[in-house]
Design an enzyme around this catalytic site. Structure first.
Site, PDB file in Angstrom:
ATOM      1  N   HIS A 248      15.262   2.761  10.032  1.00 19.46           N
ATOM      2  CA  HIS A 248      15.215   4.071  10.668  1.00 19.46           C
ATOM      3  C   HIS A 248      15.743   5.126   9.698  1.00 19.46           C
ATOM      4  O   HIS A 248      16.750   5.777   9.965  1.00 19.46           O
ATOM      5  CB  HIS A 248      16.039   4.061  11.969  1.00 19.46           C
ATOM      6  CG  HIS A 248      15.564   3.037  12.970  1.00 19.46           C
ATOM      7  ND1 HIS A 248      16.311   2.599  14.018  1.00 19.46           N
ATOM      8  CD2 HIS A 248      14.379   2.375  13.065  1.00 19.46           C
ATOM      9  CE1 HIS A 248      15.628   1.706  14.723  1.00 19.46           C
ATOM     10  NE2 HIS A 248      14.449   1.553  14.152  1.00 19.46           N
TER      11      HIS A 248
HETATM   12  C1  LIG Z   1      11.437  -4.653  11.481  1.00 20.69           C
HETATM   13  C2  LIG Z   1      11.237  -3.276  12.031  1.00 20.69           C
HETATM   14  C3  LIG Z   1      11.421  -3.041  13.394  1.00 20.69           C
HETATM   15  C4  LIG Z   1      11.228  -1.749  13.910  1.00 20.69           C
HETATM   16  N1  LIG Z   1      11.376  -1.557  15.247  1.00 20.69           N
HETATM   17  C5  LIG Z   1      11.253  -0.328  15.776  1.00 20.69           C
HETATM   18  C6  LIG Z   1      11.419  -0.112  17.169  1.00 20.69           C
HETATM   19  O1  LIG Z   1      11.647  -1.022  17.944  1.00 20.69           O
HETATM   20  N2  LIG Z   1      11.304   1.158  17.634  1.00 20.69           N
HETATM   21  C7  LIG Z   1      11.037   2.208  16.821  1.00 20.69           C
HETATM   22  O2  LIG Z   1      10.988   3.337  17.303  1.00 20.69           O
HETATM   23  N3  LIG Z   1      10.840   2.022  15.495  1.00 20.69           N
HETATM   24  C8  LIG Z   1      10.938   0.783  14.959  1.00 20.69           C
HETATM   25  N4  LIG Z   1      10.729   0.586  13.618  1.00 20.69           N
HETATM   26  C9  LIG Z   1      10.355   1.748  12.793  1.00 20.69           C
HETATM   27  C10 LIG Z   1       8.852   2.000  12.854  1.00 20.69           C
HETATM   28  O3  LIG Z   1       8.174   0.874  12.381  1.00 20.69           O
HETATM   29  C11 LIG Z   1       8.515   3.241  12.027  1.00 20.69           C
HETATM   30  O4  LIG Z   1       9.213   4.347  12.575  1.00 20.69           O
HETATM   31  C12 LIG Z   1       7.040   3.597  12.061  1.00 20.69           C
HETATM   32  O5  LIG Z   1       6.227   2.480  11.817  1.00 20.69           O
HETATM   33  C13 LIG Z   1       6.774   4.691  11.026  1.00 20.69           C
HETATM   34  O6  LIG Z   1       5.422   5.038  11.012  1.00 20.69           O
HETATM   35  P1  LIG Z   1       4.825   5.904   9.823  1.00 20.69           P
HETATM   36  O7  LIG Z   1       3.362   5.995  10.064  1.00 20.69           O
HETATM   37  O8  LIG Z   1       5.596   7.154   9.681  1.00 20.69           O
HETATM   38  O9  LIG Z   1       5.132   5.067   8.493  1.00 20.69           O
HETATM   39  P2  LIG Z   1       4.633   3.610   8.052  1.00 20.69           P
HETATM   40  O10 LIG Z   1       4.420   2.744   9.219  1.00 20.69           O
HETATM   41  O11 LIG Z   1       5.592   3.162   7.011  1.00 20.69           O
HETATM   42  O12 LIG Z   1       3.225   3.894   7.398  1.00 20.69           O
HETATM   43  C14 LIG Z   1       3.091   4.506   6.146  1.00 20.69           C
HETATM   44  C15 LIG Z   1       1.882   3.927   5.452  1.00 20.69           C
HETATM   45  O13 LIG Z   1       1.679   4.656   4.259  1.00 20.69           O
HETATM   46  C16 LIG Z   1       1.288   3.761   3.245  1.00 20.69           C
HETATM   47  N5  LIG Z   1       1.602   4.383   1.946  1.00 20.69           N
HETATM   48  C17 LIG Z   1       2.824   4.666   1.449  1.00 20.69           C
HETATM   49  N6  LIG Z   1       2.711   5.248   0.242  1.00 20.69           N
HETATM   50  C18 LIG Z   1       1.394   5.346  -0.027  1.00 20.69           C
HETATM   51  C19 LIG Z   1       0.664   5.863  -1.112  1.00 20.69           C
HETATM   52  N7  LIG Z   1       1.270   6.401  -2.176  1.00 20.69           N
HETATM   53  N8  LIG Z   1      -0.696   5.801  -1.064  1.00 20.69           N
HETATM   54  C20 LIG Z   1      -1.332   5.242   0.001  1.00 20.69           C
HETATM   55  N9  LIG Z   1      -0.674   4.738   1.065  1.00 20.69           N
HETATM   56  C21 LIG Z   1       0.670   4.804   1.061  1.00 20.69           C
HETATM   57  C22 LIG Z   1       2.079   2.499   3.519  1.00 20.69           C
HETATM   58  O14 LIG Z   1       1.480   1.373   2.930  1.00 20.69           O
HETATM   59  C23 LIG Z   1       2.054   2.462   5.038  1.00 20.69           C
HETATM   60  O15 LIG Z   1       0.977   1.719   5.545  1.00 20.69           O
HETATM   61  C24 LIG Z   1      10.875  -0.681  13.065  1.00 20.69           C
HETATM   62  C25 LIG Z   1      10.667  -0.922  11.698  1.00 20.69           C
HETATM   63  C26 LIG Z   1      10.834  -2.206  11.187  1.00 20.69           C
HETATM   64  C27 LIG Z   1      10.593  -2.448   9.745  1.00 20.69           C
END
Ligand SMILES: Cc1cc2nc3c(=O)[nH]c(=O)nc-3n(C[C@H](O)[C@H](O)[C@H](O)COP(=O)(O)OP(=O)(O)OC[C@H]3O[C@@H](n4cnc5c(N)ncnc54)[C@H](O)[C@@H]3O)c2cc1C
Ligand code: SF4
Length: 571
Positions: free
Chosen positions: A501
């Site tokens: 987080h």
């Molecule tokens: C084990 C675990 C448990 C969790 N449990 C919870 C929970 O219960 N509740 C909760 O609210 N949150 C939880 N989270 C947090 C939650 O997963 C994240 O808040 C959420 O997935 C973030 O989404 P996002 O789209 O912002 O980022 P991400 O899911 O990180 O997606 C970003 C994407 O961008 C891609 N990327 C990065 N850089 C580049 C680049 N230069 N070029 C192309 N692609 C790129 C990555 O490969 C990734 O696929 C948890 C996280 C983990 C790891």
């Protein structure tokens, strides 16, 4: 030589929750969207019959490959930062769906207090309550303004839950009923009610019942299999981007998804973004994708890194407090929980679901009086049953030896007799905590990686002590024979898992001097560039972040659609 492709309406960098929501909402409105994802394509079928703890939980199959890209860490700016070469404190996702594939699914709204934290704290306790170097600020959006977007995210994902008695007002009930209550959850409920607190079931993205969402996506109910956190769901019961928003975007015929596409720069002419430069990691080819609008949804660290490497926005300078890119990095304070050992009761902790649990918010946000306390904000206290797995779980009391006969005896005795209460403490930003580019270390392409400067402060120590005491009291009330809890929060340690987080670095606000994006997550400095994700949080609340990430992504999508029609700054 760089290959230049035809221009698209919108290019999205990273296809997790943020990228998936933006792609679905924009393509539904007829915009052409290119989605660039550095990792591989993923499908629900990948997880059929593979409850493999070693592969996913120990060897991190779904996580970013740290040998290609990592970050460096130091506790303060006098130190030399070193690269994180093994996973510990947090686990970054990669591949289609991002960390949204292996998340737990605990789906909390932040409190109304979070969105106007600075003004509300001053109003109740006076200016002196805020330490001089604490850089909390109001978010530039109120709870009432963000509420319809929370509602949208929760209906899309089918969140199973019941009203939080101490939370903000809801415009509608959760779309599906709360999850089942296991015996330990019932014990927590009874104990917290006895102590006059306000327990409720954790809002869950693991579906309590089958559900069809407003986009016509139907999903099955959770099987409480216990292989949820760090795993993909083989039933499609856990809401993730691959089973919810990405198929909606694909169905429009307007979404051009390119996996193995690693974005390295946002291209711009100074005032406007003109597209992105990426490398096809399967061929090594460098490709330019021109676009009218660029959206960064590449998670906290890469959102900040891409801006800094592309020389967009003013980098934050901790010595003056000026500049905004990298500012207000925050984390979480999770160590103030308690573990209880029960001599005469057994529990089946091996069954469970990522978001199964009970929680109280009596010590979260400003739900309690801080007048005589040396900290502000707080955190939730919860009893979760996420499913223990055999390799990584071996609970023993703190006074037990960690080897030999006695250790073996205690391991066997306590494996089914241990429960934990977790605290999800808020993390508030400080002048000294920030993200910038590391001057020494680079990624596999030679681009500078992000450097994190962070440590716990007195605020965090006091908060953790407070929640540890409250957690212990609840555990005792639940009937534990022995209770362990933290005595003192030591320095922040990046080597042990805490929570994924991370927040801040490209924060939102009402003023371009103190924030990087407005409340549509549109860059103040470049109006056709939107930066979406927890990077926009000015501080981290006492909850998991993804409901708020999703809500802000819906808000940003609305802003991008408006911007595409009028081409104007939105705030
Ligand atoms: C084990 C675990 C448990 C969790 N449990 C919870 C929970 O219960 N509740 C909760 O609210 N949150 C939880 N989270 C947090 C939650 O997963 C994240 O808040 C959420 O997935 C973030 O989404 P996002 O789209 O912002 O980022 P991400 O899911 O990180 O997606 C970003 C994407 O961008 C891609 N990327 C990065 N850089 C580049 C680049 N230069 N070029 C192309 N692609 C790129 C990555 O490969 C990734 O696929 C948890 C996280 C983990 C790891
Ligand atoms: S616990 Fe439920 S939601 Fe999680 S992986 Fe198992 S079936 Fe899917």
């Amino acid at each position: 030589m760089v290959k230049k492709l035809p221009k698209t309406d919108v290019v999205v960098v990273g296809v997790g929750w943020g990228g998936g929501i933006i792609a679905a909402e924009l393509t539904k409105q007829g915009l052409n969207v290119v989605g660039l994802e550095r990792g591989q394509e993923r499908h629900t079928e990948d997880y059929y019959m593979v409850h493999d703890e070693l592969r996913y939980a120990v060897r991190y199959e779904l996580m970013q490959d740290l040998s290609k890209e990592t970050l460096t860490f130091r506790s303060n700016s006098k130190m030399r930062a070193l690269p994180m070469r093994q996973y510990g404190s947090f686990l970054m996702g990669t591949g289609l769906g991002g960390a949204g594939i292996h998340w737990n699914g605990q789906t909390f709204r932040f409190l109304p207090y979070d969105f106007n934290i600075r003004s509300a704290t001053i109003e109740r306790y006076g200016k002196n309550k805020i330490p001089a170097d604490m850089t909390i600020q109001d978010w530039g959006i109120t709870y009432d303004e963000i509420e319809p977007y929370y509602d949208k995210f929760e209906k899309m994902a089918g969140i199973s839950g019941e009203e939080n008695p101490l939370g903000g007002k809801r415009s509608s009930a959760y779309p599906t009923k709360p999850m089942k209550h296991s015996p330990p959850m019932k014990m927590f409920k009874k104990a917290t009610e006895k102590l006059n607190y306000h327990p409720y079931t954790i809002p869950s993205a693991n579906l309590s019942e089958s559900y069809e969402n407003p986009d016509g996506i139907a999903r099955a109910a959770c099987q409480y299999c216990g292989y949820c956190e760090r795993f993909g769901c083989e039933y499609g019961a856990k809401a993730d981007p691959v089973v919810t928003v990405i198929p909606v975007a694909a169905k429009t015929g307007k979404f051009d998804l390119r996996t193995h596409s690693w974005v390295r720069r946002v291209l711009h002419n100074g005032e406007k973004a003109t597209g992105v430069l990426y490398t096809d990691v399967t061929t090594g080819e460098e490709i330019e994708q021109p676009a009218d609008v660029v959206v960064l949804t590449s998670y906290v660290f890469n959102n900040a890194r891409l801006l800094l490497n592309s020389k967009i926005g003013q980098p934050y300078d901790p010595s003056t407090g000026e500049g905004v890119i990298g500012k207000n990095y925050a984390y979480q304070v999770v160590k103030g929980g308690a573990t209880g050992y029960f001599d005469d009761q057994k529990f089946n902790n091996f069954a469970g679901a990522g978001a199964l649990g009970m929680v109280i918010d009596d010590f979260n946000g400003d739900n309690f009086d801080h007048s005589n306390l040396d900290f502000i904000h707080g955190g939730y206290l919860s009893l979760t049953q996420t499913g223990l797995r055999p390799i990584q779980n071996n609970p023993i009391p703190s006074d037990s030896p960690t080897w030999g006969k006695e250790f073996k005896k205690n391991s066997l005795n306590y494996i089914n007799k241990t429960l934990s209460i977790g605290a999800m403490g808020a993390s508030l930003p400080y002048k000294q905590h920030y993200l910038d580019l590391d001057p020494t270390y680079t990624d596999t392409f030679g681009d500078p990686i992000i450097r994190m400067t962070y440590d716990f402060k007195e605020q965090d120590r006091q908060l953790a002590k407070f929640t540890a005491k409250k957690s212990s009291e609840i555990m005792k009330e639940m009937g534990a024979s022995k209770v362990d809890s933290m005595k003192e929060l030591g320095p922040y340690n990046i080597t042990t898992y805490q929570s994924t987080h991370n927040t801040g670095g490209v924060i939102m606000g009402a003023d371009s001097k103190t924030s990087a994006v407005n409340n549509y997550l549109q860059m103040w400095d470049m109006d056709n560039l939107f930066v979406v994700g927890a990077s926009a949080f000015p501080h981290n609340g006492g909850y998991n972040p993804t409901d708020t990430v999703g809500a802000l992504a819906y808000r940003a999508a609305e802003g991008i659609i408006k911007y595409s029609k009028n081409g104007e700054k939105l705030a």
